[in-house]
Design a protein around this motif. Structure first.
Motif, PDB file in Angstrom:
ATOM      1  N   UNK A 222      -9.898  -2.939  -4.470  1.00 46.29           N
ATOM      2  CA  UNK A 222     -10.422  -1.627  -4.238  1.00 46.29           C
ATOM      3  C   UNK A 222     -11.459  -1.318  -3.098  1.00 46.29           C
ATOM      4  N   UNK A 223     -12.404  -2.330  -3.243  1.00 47.34           N
ATOM      5  CA  UNK A 223     -13.495  -2.189  -2.332  1.00 47.34           C
ATOM      6  C   UNK A 223     -13.002  -2.444  -0.900  1.00 47.34           C
ATOM      7  N   UNK A 224     -12.304  -3.556  -0.809  1.00 48.45           N
ATOM      8  CA  UNK A 224     -11.790  -4.121   0.472  1.00 48.45           C
ATOM      9  C   UNK A 224     -10.661  -3.044   0.941  1.00 48.45           C
ATOM     10  N   UNK A 225     -10.007  -2.348   0.187  1.00 44.79           N
ATOM     11  CA  UNK A 225      -8.937  -1.302   0.449  1.00 44.79           C
ATOM     12  C   UNK A 225      -9.658  -0.256   0.630  1.00 44.79           C
ATOM     13  N   UNK A 226     -10.998   0.299   0.642  1.00 41.46           N
ATOM     14  CA  UNK A 226     -11.663   1.255   0.592  1.00 41.46           C
ATOM     15  C   UNK A 226     -11.290   2.318  -0.317  1.00 41.46           C
ATOM     16  N   UNK A 227     -10.795   2.088  -1.475  1.00 39.91           N
ATOM     17  CA  UNK A 227     -10.617   2.899  -2.566  1.00 39.91           C
ATOM     18  C   UNK A 227     -11.746   3.211  -3.287  1.00 39.91           C
ATOM     19  N   UNK A 228     -12.697   2.209  -3.123  1.00 42.56           N
ATOM     20  CA  UNK A 228     -14.002   2.466  -4.082  1.00 42.56           C
ATOM     21  C   UNK A 228     -14.968   2.022  -3.190  1.00 42.56           C
ATOM     22  N   UNK A 229     -16.307   2.364  -3.139  1.00 46.92           N
ATOM     23  CA  UNK A 229     -17.266   1.991  -2.359  1.00 46.92           C
ATOM     24  C   UNK A 229     -18.390   1.135  -3.204  1.00 46.92           C
TER      25      UNK A 229
ATOM     26  N   UNK B 186     -11.559  -5.567   9.370  1.00 50.91           N
ATOM     27  CA  UNK B 186     -11.163  -5.542  10.911  1.00 50.91           C
ATOM     28  C   UNK B 186     -12.264  -4.825  11.824  1.00 50.91           C
ATOM     29  N   UNK B 187     -13.404  -5.184  11.588  1.00 47.69           N
ATOM     30  CA  UNK B 187     -14.277  -4.972  12.591  1.00 47.69           C
ATOM     31  C   UNK B 187     -14.947  -3.630  12.260  1.00 47.69           C
ATOM     32  N   UNK B 188     -14.627  -2.991  11.097  1.00 45.95           N
ATOM     33  CA  UNK B 188     -15.025  -1.701  10.805  1.00 45.95           C
ATOM     34  C   UNK B 188     -15.828  -1.423   9.405  1.00 45.95           C
ATOM     35  N   UNK B 189     -17.098  -1.039   9.482  1.00 42.82           N
ATOM     36  CA  UNK B 189     -17.883  -0.863   8.421  1.00 42.82           C
ATOM     37  C   UNK B 189     -17.219   0.182   7.463  1.00 42.82           C
ATOM     38  N   UNK B 190     -16.246  -0.146   6.520  1.00 40.34           N
ATOM     39  CA  UNK B 190     -15.678   0.874   5.980  1.00 40.34           C
ATOM     40  C   UNK B 190     -16.518   1.580   4.694  1.00 40.34           C
ATOM     41  N   UNK B 191     -17.583   0.611   4.312  1.00 38.69           N
ATOM     42  CA  UNK B 191     -18.375   1.451   3.184  1.00 38.69           C
ATOM     43  C   UNK B 191     -18.986   2.807   3.715  1.00 38.69           C
ATOM     44  N   UNK B 192     -19.366   3.011   4.990  1.00 42.37           N
ATOM     45  CA  UNK B 192     -19.734   4.182   5.471  1.00 42.37           C
ATOM     46  C   UNK B 192     -19.064   5.082   6.035  1.00 42.37           C
ATOM     47  N   UNK B 193     -17.713   4.984   6.067  1.00 42.99           N
ATOM     48  CA  UNK B 193     -16.885   5.852   6.313  1.00 42.99           C
ATOM     49  C   UNK B 193     -16.501   7.276   5.476  1.00 42.99           C
TER      50      UNK B 193
ATOM     51  N   UNK C 179     -14.061  10.139   3.468  1.00 42.47           N
ATOM     52  CA  UNK C 179     -12.897   9.976   2.843  1.00 42.47           C
ATOM     53  C   UNK C 179     -11.648  10.288   3.673  1.00 42.47           C
ATOM     54  N   UNK C 180     -11.745  11.212   4.721  1.00 38.49           N
ATOM     55  CA  UNK C 180     -10.615  11.508   5.822  1.00 38.49           C
ATOM     56  C   UNK C 180     -10.700  10.210   6.784  1.00 38.49           C
ATOM     57  N   UNK C 181     -11.717   9.774   7.247  1.00 40.97           N
ATOM     58  CA  UNK C 181     -11.827   8.577   8.071  1.00 40.97           C
ATOM     59  C   UNK C 181     -11.264   7.252   7.428  1.00 40.97           C
ATOM     60  N   UNK C 182     -11.520   7.217   5.906  1.00 43.32           N
ATOM     61  CA  UNK C 182     -10.883   6.025   5.310  1.00 43.32           C
ATOM     62  C   UNK C 182      -9.508   6.013   5.018  1.00 43.32           C
ATOM     63  N   UNK C 183      -9.175   7.254   4.980  1.00 42.53           N
ATOM     64  CA  UNK C 183      -7.731   7.288   4.715  1.00 42.53           C
ATOM     65  C   UNK C 183      -6.956   6.867   6.018  1.00 42.53           C
ATOM     66  N   UNK C 184      -7.189   7.346   7.028  1.00 42.28           N
ATOM     67  CA  UNK C 184      -6.843   7.241   8.322  1.00 42.28           C
ATOM     68  C   UNK C 184      -6.951   5.716   8.653  1.00 42.28           C
ATOM     69  N   UNK C 185      -8.063   5.002   8.235  1.00 39.62           N
ATOM     70  CA  UNK C 185      -8.081   3.475   8.437  1.00 39.62           C
ATOM     71  C   UNK C 185      -7.200   2.700   7.515  1.00 39.62           C
ATOM     72  N   UNK C 186      -6.998   3.036   6.288  1.00 37.35           N
ATOM     73  CA  UNK C 186      -6.335   2.367   5.493  1.00 37.35           C
ATOM     74  C   UNK C 186      -4.769   2.396   6.082  1.00 37.35           C
ATOM     75  N   UNK C 187      -4.250   3.525   6.586  1.00 35.88           N
ATOM     76  CA  UNK C 187      -2.973   3.894   7.068  1.00 35.88           C
ATOM     77  C   UNK C 187      -2.661   3.049   8.403  1.00 35.88           C
ATOM     78  N   UNK C 188      -3.886   2.758   9.217  1.00 41.41           N
ATOM     79  CA  UNK C 188      -3.615   1.982  10.345  1.00 41.41           C
ATOM     80  C   UNK C 188      -3.628   0.600  10.107  1.00 41.41           C
ATOM     81  N   UNK C 189      -4.686   0.163   9.287  1.00 42.70           N
ATOM     82  CA  UNK C 189      -5.081  -1.279   9.381  1.00 42.70           C
ATOM     83  C   UNK C 189      -4.778  -2.052   8.005  1.00 42.70           C
ATOM     84  N   UNK C 190      -4.566  -1.426   6.942  1.00 44.83           N
ATOM     85  CA  UNK C 190      -4.230  -2.065   5.759  1.00 44.83           C
ATOM     86  C   UNK C 190      -3.106  -1.840   5.300  1.00 44.83           C
TER      87      UNK C 190
END
Length: 230
Positions: free
Chosen positions: A50-57, A66-73, A75-86
């Motif tokens: 869940x942490x790697x997927x950005x579903x939890x912080x 993939x080069x992006x600090x997802x723990x500081x994104x 919710x909107x940016x996280x959702x887009x990141x997941x769709x594009x990279x995971x």
């Protein structure tokens, strides 16, 4: 070699008074690596995924995917990141029963705004590669478990993600279907796909991963390099 996942000092607490559900741990996963995550129930496997997927912080530490600090994104940016990279594959498929196989596969690409023609061509390419082209207009409920999992894998790959996460992908399958999905994961790994596989099945970890970590009570108890998947 480029790291697709970098966890630094990561810990997750759900109860401030109790022990962490995970960590603190440091973990890196290189591009093209297939990592199996094993451990007993409650060991922190799902928390890690869940942490790697950005579903939890994380409560503490940094999570870079993939080069992006997802723990500081947000919710909107996280959702887009997941769709594009995971890409994510689950034990129980999570397909939409009222959409055809082709439409299920195309959905994540449609959500990113990819052109319809390009999305349809990519879906056709994946269905052909995964041997499910003949089911393009069928609905998931008419397919076997193994076929549904192939649809789920195609859906996960539609956006050409940097990372594929698989959570007990053979757990709901019979033996024959489980073998099919195991071989599919091996093929994806041989093709260079970075994979993190959570499993209770040691044989699946041995067959599909070139590295395995074992979690116990939220801590990294073992990190072993297996013989390369051939």
């Amino acid at each position: 070699m480029t790291e697709v996942i970098e966890l630094t000092g990561v810990a997750k607490r759900y109860d401030n008074a109790g022990a962490p559900a995970l960590g603190p741990i440091d973990l890196g996963v290189a591009q093209g690596e297939a990592l199996a995550v094993t451990g007993p129930s409650g060991s922190g496997k799902s928390t890690l995924l869940n942490l790697v997927a950005g579903l939890d912080k994380p409560t503490t530490g940094t999570v870079t995917v993939a080069g992006q600090r997802i723990d500081r994104l947000g919710e909107h940016a996280l959702a887009r990141f997941r769709r594009e990279q995971i890409g994510m594959v689950f034990q129980f498929f999570n397909l939409l029963d009222d959409l055809t196989v082709s439409d299920n596969i195309q959905l994540p690409a449609q959500l990113t705004g990819t052109a319809r023609r390009r999305t349809a061509a990519r879906a056709d390419e994946l269905m052909e590669a995964l041997g499910i082209q003949k089911h393009a207009r069928a609905y998931p409920g008419r397919l076997s478990g193994g076929e549904r999992q192939r649809v789920a894998v195609a859906r996960a790959l539609i956006n050409k993600p940097a990372l594929l996460l698989a959570d007990e992908p053979t757990g709901a399958l019979d033996t024959a279907s489980g073998r099919d999905v195991r071989e599919l994961l091996r093929e994806l790994h041989r093709g260079g796909q970075t994979i993190v596989l959570v499993t209770h099945d040691p044989s699946l970890a041995d067959a599909c991963a070139d590295r395995a970590i074992h979690l116990v009570d939220g801590h990294l108890a073992l990190d072993t390099q297996a013989e390369a998947v051939r």
